[in-house]
Write an enzyme that holds these catalytic residues in place. Structure first.
Site, PDB file in Angstrom:
ATOM      1  N   GLY A 238       0.829  -1.200   0.000  1.00  0.00           N
ATOM      2  CA  GLY A 238       0.000   0.000   0.000  1.00  0.00           C
ATOM      3  C   GLY A 238       0.862   1.248   0.000  1.00  0.00           C
ATOM      4  O   GLY A 238       0.599   2.200  -0.696  1.00  0.00           O
ATOM      5  N   GLY A 505       1.569   0.709  13.550  1.00  0.00           N
ATOM      6  CA  GLY A 505       0.777  -0.515  13.683  1.00  0.00           C
ATOM      7  C   GLY A 505       1.230  -1.385  14.844  1.00  0.00           C
ATOM      8  O   GLY A 505       0.453  -1.690  15.750  1.00  0.00           O
ATOM      9  N   GLN A 591      11.618  -4.862   6.052  1.00  0.00           N
ATOM     10  CA  GLN A 591      11.063  -3.499   6.039  1.00  0.00           C
ATOM     11  C   GLN A 591      12.152  -2.465   5.808  1.00  0.00           C
ATOM     12  O   GLN A 591      11.976  -1.514   5.059  1.00  0.00           O
ATOM     13  CB  GLN A 591      10.366  -3.205   7.375  1.00  0.00           C
ATOM     14  CG  GLN A 591       9.010  -3.846   7.488  1.00  0.00           C
ATOM     15  CD  GLN A 591       8.072  -3.352   6.406  1.00  0.00           C
ATOM     16  OE1 GLN A 591       7.727  -2.184   6.347  1.00  0.00           O
ATOM     17  NE2 GLN A 591       7.671  -4.224   5.507  1.00  0.00           N
ATOM     18  N   GLU A 658       8.829   2.861   7.944  1.00  0.00           N
ATOM     19  CA  GLU A 658       9.081   4.032   7.115  1.00  0.00           C
ATOM     20  C   GLU A 658      10.498   4.580   7.191  1.00  0.00           C
ATOM     21  O   GLU A 658      10.989   5.179   6.239  1.00  0.00           O
ATOM     22  CB  GLU A 658       8.041   5.106   7.447  1.00  0.00           C
ATOM     23  CG  GLU A 658       6.697   4.685   6.871  1.00  0.00           C
ATOM     24  CD  GLU A 658       5.495   5.355   7.502  1.00  0.00           C
ATOM     25  OE1 GLU A 658       4.974   6.290   6.892  1.00  0.00           O
ATOM     26  OE2 GLU A 658       5.073   4.929   8.591  1.00  0.00           O
TER      27      GLU A 658
END
Ligand SMILES: Cc1cc2nc3c(=O)[nH]c(=O)nc-3n(C[C@H](O)[C@H](O)[C@H](O)COP(=O)(O)OP(=O)(O)OC[C@H]3O[C@@H](n4cnc5c(N)ncnc54)[C@H](O)[C@@H]3O)c2cc1C
Ligand code: SF4
Lengths: 695, 339
Positions: A238, A505, A591, A658
């Protein structure tokens, strides 16, 4: 201070629980949901950027065999709420950007729906449009606030005076391009409207949050939460673009309402994603730095200009990281927007920090060069003791450790440039930062069921690892083996959960799971009975407001530039991060290197080439919009330091989704500068910008 | 996708007859380009005639020592053929520089040179494009010209509304190598067979940008012949692109150097057709092939080059880039003492 969980499952390198299903291709995504007798929808899009739809000739289309419905602004049902103009699909004839939804065709096959949708003749009253961003537009305005509720402008001390008085000053303008999130799985929905009773809508939707998705749909359609179920076990990426639903979800729901009892499927094409699924605004960043000859900053300022859509405002918080990154008595940050006749920008991985650490981190390299100081040393000399923005102590700040350890691992010491045959080689460094966030809402249930512990929470796994790490957290909170724990996510039947966004999250859902697990143990002890159940809310978890929580990192790049052609290659990318406690090194590494790769992509390749004449992205498909491919990535390493942060949450985790994309592009620019002497201040770094400086 | 009829005739003669009989018919080979265009509405045929299994799938030796590539040979297969790799490295390298492994497994010798331009406006049916919709104008002029032509174009800023304007490039890598190799195209048409020199297969826009090649409706490529090269000939393909793989050329260079020092040079990414650098070749004729000579020759070739302004500073960078890439490529082919 929070009691950190005793890590047993936490920290274990467990394989993804959903990995096998995905490798075998049996994990079902929204569009593939097996439903009976589906119908297929395809949107009609405006081909002007501004004006009005005056007529749509749908008679022939409606008469075609296999066409089930043709909805337009002229016949679509009126929605309950139209205040969010992005969601007010087919509610009026005005066109606010090229590619806007102005109709939908539902047919027995997707091919037919597409052909019919493309064949509908639309008449417009076209008005001149305004779609070109520049820093000297007279109509730039200050938004009320910028994304995530940050202040639009901040100022402390007197930057102008400091600039006038300083031994060394630097004043430069940098810019980042427009970027489109482009997850592999397109935005897709299967919607089923059952009209019995008050009606019930089921949405299998590709989303970063089933509950926020449902809330938006309920609002727009005037439905009660009980009338809507959103299901999304798997998401093919996403990067922020599925954080809030976009107009395609409302359009599919509208189409399903027109065909009660019949499931309707709609997937955006890749081309449509360049109009309808959000994007990162281009940014123009004017930086000012003032320093003494030893490199101590006396002023740091960033003035940001970026765009939004006239249809709906989104203000990226690009200036925000400059407010807290380095110590300096005089500081300023401003954001100004141009509202244009363009698609609606939105979240993209690390909104704010990602573009906002480009200008400053290149500027720091330029200042280091000017002063003849090592760029790592320059950063160390400007390390703030407390958060310069809030005055609060850091919950933990290990930027210097990351820089030093990275330098060691990368082999930073020594000359930053050399020539290797046909290649000019250079190295660069930049810092990374990302705030540690926790959302206000999320609830988890823990139940003992058939000898296993089952936790439920409407969380989302976008490929990030939630399916795998939430059981690890729950197991440690319950004090049981992780193999005895199942965590069910991705359905509004489960307790409410916040969006998978802002790298929050794990922090949010994990906190709720820990509260629920502890509640469970308090209520039922170590030997529960089948069916025993407890729940917990994130707001019951310990909260520390006295510290400033951020994750930090340092990224190192080796760039090679071909002396003949200017082609740029990055054989080495190395990051060291301080991200609190790592729940699962396997998914965490994925990630971090994923973020770094996306940062490399931003540095060298990604660029939504905006055609202001048409008001659309010219290169709107993945053959022409380049994303870094495997061959562009050489050795890529992500490391983390052992960081104990008792202030953030019970897991001690800071969020890792991120930070990897933050700073990479600056490090690449700095390395390319070392290699060639060319400072590319406007992304992407492409060979044409280097040619004239080559030997 | 517009509904169309699909035919799978028994042989090539029948295939040609089928296409000739239907003015709006096309051949289908690997489909890697055509099927995209069917989906996008760029190609809207009434009849699709599948020739994939009809033409030869073999690479065969020719009596004079050359090679014949059957039209249905795949790009992967030709790139891997030991004879091609040994005698025509420029072709193997060009093929491997194109697309991806998956695409090359499908793409064919007949289809590759006939792939259409990657001009972003050509593939977007909502924008004017003389190539896709004759007479509608050219959206590329003053637009996104990074992948557009600098050679064979009339002026730096042609009239975007004129029906003859088109500044597109031909995107094939393979075709650039074939142009440098003086390949010959074997064609079967309604009137029988003919042979077209590869350098004459593609055309400049002229007054009809909708036509990429000189092939007439219904003409089928059955094979492409590679002429024999003198022993000791060296060749190479250099593709310069925005990312390391899976990107079309910004510019590319196919260079063939014969043992007696003759240079054959073709350029990609610069013109509406694979660009044989005849002017440069002329300048060099009879001269010693040195770096200076090559520099002068490519400068002469580029004298007529026209940068196209546009988004992100347009494509003027291609002119120095071509010169640099040619030099680097030819340098690699010169005997040690000359470079
Ligand atoms: C994402 C992507 C990236 C790519 N990257 C590159 C690249 O970097 N470099 C590069 O060179 N190419 C690249 N390509 C293009 C690819 O090489 C071509 O699509 C392929 O070579 C076309 O061959 P095909 O057999 O699939 O042709 P098809 O798609 O079947 O046909 C193409 C055209 O040729 C016609 N045709 C086919 N065979 C014959 C015949 N025998 N006689 C007459 N007409 C015929 C068809 O009617 C059609 O008009 C890329 C393609 C894609 C999708
Ligand atoms: S350059 Fe050619 S292909 Fe591109 S828009 Fe113009 S006419 Fe069409």
């Amino acid at each position: 201070m929070t009691d950190l969980l005793e890590p047993r499952a936490i920290g274990a390198d467990l394989v993804r629980r959903d990995g096998e299903l995905k490798v075998r291709g049996t994990a079902t995504y929204a569009y593939e949901t097996p439903v009976e007798h589906p119908a297929y929808a395809h949107p009609v899009q405006a081909t002007i950027a501004r004006g009005r739809v005056t007529a749509m000739d749908t008679a022939a289309a409606e008469a075609l065999d296999g066409v089930l419905a043709v909805l337009t602004p002229f016949n679509a049902e009126r929605l309950a709420a139209t205040d969010d103009a992005e969601y007010a699909v087919l509610q009026g004839q005005d066109v606010g950007f090229r590619g806007q939804l102005i109709g939908v065709v539902v047919a027995e096959t997707s091919e037919l729906a597409r052909e019919v949708a493309d064949g509908i003749t639309v008449r417009y009253e076209e008005l001149p449009h305004d779609a070109e961003l520049s820093a000297d537009r007279p109509d730039l305005y200050a938004p009320e606030q910028v994304n995530a509720g940050h202040e639009t402008d901040t100022a402390e001390g007197d930057v102008a005076a400091a600039m006038a008085a300083a031994e060394v000053t630097l004043e430069r303008t940098y810019s980042t391009a427009m970027y489109h999130n482009n997850p592999l799985e397109p935005h897709a929905t299967t919607a089923l409207w059952e009209s019995a009773g008050d009606g019930f809508l089921t949405l299998w939707d590709s989303t970063q949050g089933v509950h926020p998705d449902r809330a938006a749909v309920c609002q727009v359609f005037g439905l009660e939460q009980e009338q809507v179920r959103v299901i999304c076990p798997y998401v093919g990426g996403g990067f922020g673009s599925k954080g809030l639903p976009h107009a395609n979800v409302m359009l599919t729901a509208l189409a399903a309402r027109a065909l009660p009892g019949r499931p309707v499927k709609l997937a955006l094409t890749r081309q449509q994603m360049f109009f309808l699924a959000g994007y990162r605004t281009p940014t123009i960043q004017r930086m000012q730095l003032a320093a003494d000859s030893r490199g101590r900053l006396s002023a740091i300022a960033i003035d940001v200009v970026e765009q939004t859509s006239k249809v709906k405002e989104f203000a990226e918080q690009t200036g925000v990281p400059t407010r807290m990154m380095y110590a300096s008595p005089n500081r300023r940050s401003t954001h100004r927007l141009a509202a244009l006749d363009v698609p609606i920008p939105s979240w993209m991985r690390a909104p704010g920090e990602c573009p906002g650490m480009f200008g400053p981190e290149v500027a720091m390299d330029e200042l280091a060069e000017e002063l003849g100081i090592d760029p790592i040393e320059l950063r160390v000399r400007n390390e703030p003791d407390v958060d310069p923005e809030t005055g609060k102590p850091w919950s933990s700040r290990n930027l210097v450790r990351c820089l030093r350890e990275g330098a060691e691992r990368f082999g930073w010491s020594g000359p930053r440039a050399h020539r290797d045959g046909d290649w000019l080689v250079g190295t660069g460094v930049a810092s990374s930062v990302y705030p540690t966030m926790r959302q206000a809402t999320s609830t988890a249930n823990v139940r003992f069921e058939d000898g296993r512990y089952v936790a439920e929470i409407g969380a989302a796994d976008l490929g990030t690892g939630a399916w795998t790490i939430l059981p690890q957290i729950t197991a440690d909170a319950l004090g049981v083996d992780v193999a005895d724990v199942d965590v069910r996510i991705g359905d509004t039947r489960y307790p409410v959960a916040s969006v998978a966004g802002g790298s929050s999250g794990t922090n949010t859902w994990g906190s709720a799971l820990v509260v629920a697990a502890r509640e469970f143990r308090t209520k039922f002890g170590a030997d529960p009975r089948d069916g025993d159940e407890a729940s917990g809310d994130v707001d019951q978890a310990g909260q520390d407001d006295t510290h400033s929580p951020y994750a930090f990192g340092a990224q190192f790049v080796e760039a090679r530039v071909n002396a003949d052609t200017g082609e740029i290659r990055v054989p080495r990318l190395l990051g060291v991060f301080g991200v609190g406690r790592v729940i699962n090194p396997r998914t965490a590494r994925s990630q971090l290197i994923g973020g770094m790769t996306m940062g490399l992509s931003m540095a060298l390749h990604e660029n939504s080439a905006w055609d202001p004449r048409l008001a659309q992205v010219a290169n709107h498909d993945l053959a022409e919009y380049h994303i870094t491919v495997n061959a562009d990535v050489g050795a890529i390493e992500a490391h983390w330091i052992d960081e104990h942060d008792p202030y953030v949450n019970a897991m001690g985790s800071k969020g890792i989704g991120e930070i990897g994309i933050v700073g990479t592009a600056a490090a690449v620019v700095n390395a390319v500068h070392a290699a060639t002497g060319v400072r590319v201040r406007h992304l992407p770094v492409t060979l044409d910008k280097l040619l004239t400086a080559l030997p | 996708m517009k509904p169309f009829a699909y035919a799978r005739p028994g042989d090539v003669v029948e295939a040609v007859r089928d296409v000739v009989a239907e003015p709006n018919a096309v051949f289908l080979a690997g489909g890697t380009n055509l099927v995209d265009h069917l989906r996008l509405g760029v190609a809207r045929p009434d009849l699709v005639v599948d020739v994939r299994t009809l033409t030869s799938r073999e690479v065969t030796g020719l009596p004079d020592g050359g090679l014949r590539l059957g039209a249905a040979t795949t790009n992967s297969q030709v790139a891997a053929d030991p004879r091609v790799r040994e005698r025509y490295p420029v072709l193997a390298q060009a093929l491997l520089a194109g697309a991806t492994g998956q695409l090359r497994n499908m793409a064919t010798t007949g289809g590759n040179p006939l792939q259409r331009t990657r001009c972003v406006y050509f593939s977007d049916v909502t924008t004017p494009c003389n190539k896709r919709e004759p007479g509608s104008g050219c959206s590329a002029v003053g637009g996104y010209t990074r992948y557009h032509a600098v050679l064979g174009t009339p002026a730096a800023l042609p009239d975007p509304h004129a029906p003859e304007t088109c500044i597109a490039t031909h995107p094939s890598d393979m075709a650039v190598a074939l142009a440098a190799l003086d390949a010959q195209v074997q064609v079967l048409g309604p009137d029988g067979e003919r042979t077209i020199p590869f350098t004459e297969l593609h055309r400049l826009p002229g007054d009809d940008p909708s036509r990429d090649t000189v092939l007439q409706h219904g003409e089928l490529i059955t094979a492409i012949d590679l002429p024999v090269l003198p022993a000791g000939t060296r060749s190479a393909y250099r593709k310069v692109r925005d990312r390391a793989s899976y990107a079309f050329a910004l510019v590319s260079v196919a260079a063939v150097v014969t043992p007696d020092g003759e240079l054959r040079l073709a350029l990609g990414g610069v013109a509406h057709k694979p660009w044989r650098a005849t002017r440069a070749e002329e300048v060099l004729r009879g001269q010693q092939l040195t770096e200076d000579a090559v520099r002068a020759a490519i400068t002469a070739e580029l004298a007529a080059a026209q940068p196209q302004p546009g988004i992100d500073s347009g494509n003027g960078f291609k002119i120095p880039l071509v010169a640099r890439t040619v030099l680097a490529t030819v340098r690699g082919l010169l005997p040690e003492e000359q470079s």
